[in-house]
Structure formats: structure tokens, C-alpha cells
Design an enzyme around this catalytic site. Sequence first.
Site, short mmCIF file in Angstrom:
data_model
loop_
_atom_site.label_atom_id
_atom_site.label_comp_id
_atom_site.label_asym_id
_atom_site.label_seq_id
_atom_site.Cartn_x
_atom_site.Cartn_y
_atom_site.Cartn_z
N CYS A 180 0.80 -1.23 0.00
CA CYS A 180 0.00 0.00 0.00
C CYS A 180 0.83 1.27 0.00
CB CYS A 180 -0.99 -0.01 1.16
SG CYS A 180 -0.26 0.11 2.81
N HIS A 192 -2.94 1.56 6.74
CA HIS A 192 -3.16 1.54 5.29
C HIS A 192 -2.85 2.93 4.77
CE1 HIS A 192 -4.54 0.56 1.36
NE2 HIS A 192 -5.55 1.42 1.41
N ASP A 243 -7.01 6.06 -3.80
CA ASP A 243 -6.32 4.88 -3.26
C ASP A 243 -6.00 3.90 -4.38
OD1 ASP A 243 -5.32 2.78 -1.85
OD2 ASP A 243 -7.08 2.47 -0.58
#
Length: 719
Positions: A291, A349, A372
Site C-alpha cells: 500500500c 493503510h 487509493d
Amino acid sequence: MDNMQQTIHSINGTTNGHCRLKSMNFEVPENSFSHETQGLSRNRLVVRRGKPFKVTLKSDSWLWNPSTERLVLEVCLGGLSKRIPVLFYEEQSHPQLYDWTATIYPGNMHPQSVIIHICAPVQSSVALYELLAHIETRRSRITYVLGTFVLLCNPWLKDDPVYMPLDAHKEEYIKSDYGLVYMGSSSNVSKRPWSFGQYEPGVLEACLKLLEFSPQHLTDKNKDYTLRSDPVYLSRVVCAMVNCNDDLGILEGKWQGSYKNGVKPTDWSGSADILLRWASSKCRPVRYGQCWVFASVLCTVMRVLGIPSRVVTVFNAAHDGNGNMIIEEFYTRTGEKFGMSKDSIWNFHVWVECWMRRPDLGAGCDGWQVVDPTPQEKSEGIFCCGPCPVAAIQHHWLDARYDIPFVCASVDADVVRLIVHNGLVVGKTVDTECVGKLIYTKSIGSDKPENVTLTYKPDKSKRMRKNITLCKNTATPRSVSVPQSTPTNLSDSPYFSGIMSPNLNMTLKIVGVPKLGEPIHICVTITNQCKNPRVLVGHINAQVKEYDSSPSEAFWDAQTEVQIQPFSVTTLNHTISHFKYQSFLAGDDIVNLAVVLKDMTTKETFLAAEEFSISPPQITIQIEGGNSIQLKKERTVLVSFTNCLSTALYEVVLTVQGAGLLEGKQVAKIILLQPGEKILKTVSITATSPGTKLLMATLSHSNNPNIIARWYHKVSVTA
């Protein structure tokens, strides 16, 4: 092709006695300074939309006769083009924000040269343009190819949708090539420096190539070029292209198993290497990302394109698979957590916030938008997420575009923890505070974190959300995949609707900040709020886990028994020694800790859980003469590690690397490193480009296959 000064040739016709255009100058240094694009390209003109830039045309004598001829510029983009009549200043009616203009100001017309100021519309498309010049009469036209230039968004211009008012913000979120990624756990936050690298040679071209190889462009080039004026569209295209799940994207993700046929995600320290590998490999995905790598590369591309961006970390980020804002976790009666839920909570995250106006949603959704690129769920059929307004997340405007329900759950779902024993759910707790507990980004002009949690989290007293059906007696039965010892239909359990007794409260706390090589101290506090004494027995359990997944088997547990009097408080203290965890944990590893107690009289079962990370030992990096170095001047760096652990380390390897500073890796090895002893490596660095660079040092040893320490050092390079 040198865009600063180049010789020009016509591509059609003859001069018929007219003087030919001999050369042109894109005035790159002056335009780059004026447009805040210095360093993005060494020989290509890079400018921002809505702001004039100047070009100089030269000839042997007068370039054209304004009384009988017209000078027309033309900008070309794929199959699209726009003619721009060159006008003298007094001929311009008024400044044009929404059309191309080409203006000659008083004093800029000379016998052998002319200076033309060109301005693109404020919402022009971000792309590489070709510029032509035409000298026209009623019966003839001579055309010259002047060259190419790159047009970017303009956060300095009020009318641009990405306008950002404060200079300090633009300096941080557009111009800065250095950032920090926050990792670890909410109770022990660590930081990882990252070099965004937008000024490294070839990065601008890689970002433009990313747009050219998107599915949208490959399907319909002209439509893609037209839509590139919109930062909302740009952010979705780039977001999808950072991962390779649907397209010829940059990064392939991997979260477990071997990384031998690629680069381990923790080994990356900057975006430039990743982007250049992708661009030079005919668009084969770079292996591997997780991530923070996906997010940091996305941040680089967006900053290059002129869209203000920052990397944001959500601690305890939920992945809500069914969209009910509830995350279920399952524990055994001895406190072991097992992965039987499709939902999950990542200790951290990382995503990106991009700054833009949202005319498609209204002024209330302007500002920071979540984008994202980590491939988790599809958005309108592709693996991307956003742009999702932070304001809409905070207010739970679930019908706003894009992906609001998924992101809302990431920062504000409820966690239901179930204790399962012999096919029955024997206990349950509901935690409404765990998810999105802390949300960090780098502060402006500082390495300190900025806490942006309150910009995401709604007012608990006003928010609209679904009821937690697990707290009702009307819970809907459903089949789930569970371990052999658990029931196939959990909601059929007679204890399924039960709530933990309000007469007993239990909390679990890690004392201090756990550091590798030191004991871990645990404190359990039990409060008996009823008039009867209690006898409690149970287990406390520790499991190592990856930040994004369920924990593995327990590496430590302890049984406990306590008698607690009415209306009193008791504490249980436990210690996990270094010898108990040294073969399981390395620096930055995360531990899932749980305590389960059972009341021997009432048969009630109680659970408290906590996750924490281990701080790694420090590697020392010292640059002789200080942390600011000059371009192409050699400097000496001393890198050292002192064994602060209580045990000797075998086959110790100290590795040093730094993109833009070192060629390859520099390694020091030692067979045995006793407690208190030091390993030292001296390296010479030379910066090849200006900006902020990172030196990274890692330490590994044979006692534990994982790297136990990773350290970074920021280096400022001046021209």
C-alpha cells in the site's frame, strides 16, 4: 531535440520570396522559473495552463508582413488541433481564460526576431503538445514545426480546479520531492522517508507515458485527450494505472510468500526507480508493491501533473467486504485470533489525498480527495478508488462519487469480536473506536506528523449509520467458512446476542514503547463493578502478524487466574522476554495480543485485544561535513550499528544504498557481533541531480531471517 534553441524548417511549400523562419527559442530557463517547473525536465519546455509563456522566433529579416500576411500558431494533440492567430497587444479585446491566445507586446517585434506570449486555457488538457507556425496569405501557406512542450495543471492560478491558495502548501504538496510515510501501529508510530523523485531525469516522461498507455487512451485517444482537462478524470486514470490489475500499469502487488523474482516492498525508498523501470521495460509491471509503495508512486505522478497531493496513513483501516460498516473478528477461548472473516483490519493503510474542486458534486465536496491505488475493490469495473471527498466521508454522504461507502468503512466501521468455543459463540465485545483510530500525514515544512483524524471522523452524536445487527436478538443466520471447532451457523448460538456484562470492565495495555531486544511489559486492568466477588481464569496470548492480514500461530501465551473483590480493581502484569520472541520478531513487526477471561461462577467470557509494533534498533548514518551536499561533489559517509541486544548476532550484514547518491549496494559483513560491539561501513557518495535524496541502511543476521533494522538519512543536494 533541444527545445531551448533549434533550427526551423518548413514542411510545405516554398518561401516565394518571403524570408524563412530560421530558428526559435522556447526560453526554457525563464519560462520554467515563471511557471514553477524548474527541474522537471532538462531540455523540454514544461509550463502550466492559464499562464502565458514566451517563445522567440528568429529570421534573417522581417518574419512576415502584417499588412498582407497572417502569422498563426497551431497546437496539436493527437487528432485534435487548435489554430491561434498571433495578435498584437492592442488587437486583443480582453484576457482570455478559456481560449488559446498568442500575443505580441509592444517592443517585442524586431526586424530579425519576434517574441510571442502564448497562453493555454485554464482548463486545457494535461499532455505533450506539438507547436506549429503558419505564415499565410489568401493563396498560400508556409508551415513550420516549432517543437513540443508539456502542459500541466496550475495550482498557482485561482481559476484552475486544483488552485491552492497558500504558497507553503504548494511548496509541500507540489514542489517537494521528499515525504514521510507513517507505519507501525497507532500506539507505536514509525516513519519511513520516501523520495518522490519528480526531478529525476526521465520521471516526467514516465508519467506522460503512463497516460499514453492507459486503457482510456488506447481505446479512444481524442476522447482521452479531451477529458484530461479534468483533475477528477486524471486522478482516476492514474490511480488505476499505478496498479497493474486491469491494464499495463506500473506495480504488481504482493503481500505474502517469496519476493525472489522481484524487489521486496520494504526495500523501495523512492518512486523514481519504480517509474523508470516500468518505462524502460515496455510497460511490464514492476515487482512488487504494497500500500505505501502504491500510494507514494501515485503521489509522485500527481505532483508531476500539477495536482497537489499528499500521502496519508490510516491506522486500523478496515476492509469491509459486504458494506455493512461492521468488521467481525474471531478468537478462541485461549485468545488466539484466527482469520475466518472476509472482513479485515490493516494495522495501517496508506492512500493519497489530492486537492481539487468538485463541480460534479458541489462546493461542499471541494478540497482534499482520497485516491487509493492499492487494488482492493473495483470501482465502476476497475481497480481504483476515488477521488472521494474527505468532507463527504466525514458527513457520511454515501451517495457521493466515488466509493464513499468503502472509504467510510475504512475509517469508521465498528469491530465486533466474537469468542468461539466448541461450536458456540460464548462471548462478544463491540468496539466503536478502534477503526480509523489515528490518521496521519506529514506536516508542512516539518518531519512531524499532522493529525488529520478529525477531518475524517464524523460527530458520533450526529452521524447516520446502520444499526449493529449483532447486538440484536434478530440477527440473521448465515453460513460462513470456519475452523473445524466452530459452528457452521454462528448466529444460532444461544450466546450470539449476549453483550459482555456491564458489571466487569477489562482493559489491555502495553507499558512503554516495545523495542527490539528489550522485554515487552503487559498490564491487564480488571474492574469489578458488582457486589459479588469473582474468580476469573483464562489466557493471554501473543501472535506475530503482517500489517494487512490475520496473525499466525501464537509464539507466547500464559495462563492466569485472579480473584477480585466486589467494587475493586485488580491489575495483572506479564512480561515477554527477548528470549521468548527473538526468533519470531524483527524490527517493525506487529504483534496481536489478546486476553480472554472466564468467570467460573457465571460462565461469562470476557475479551480484550490490542495490537502493537516493535521498534527496531538504530543504525547510525553520519555524513562528513553535514547533511547538505553539492551536486557532483564526493562526500564520505560513516554507517554503523552497535549491537544493543542481549545476545550475540551471527553472520551480520550491513547494507547501504541510495538512489542518486550511490551506484548499487555497499555491504559490510562480520561473522560474529557480540553485545555492545559495532560494525562499521564507510562509503563515498556523489549526487547526480539536485533535490532531496535518501540513504538507506539495513541490518540482517542469521539468528533471524528477517531484516532486524532499517534506517534512513535525508540528504539535501544543492546545485
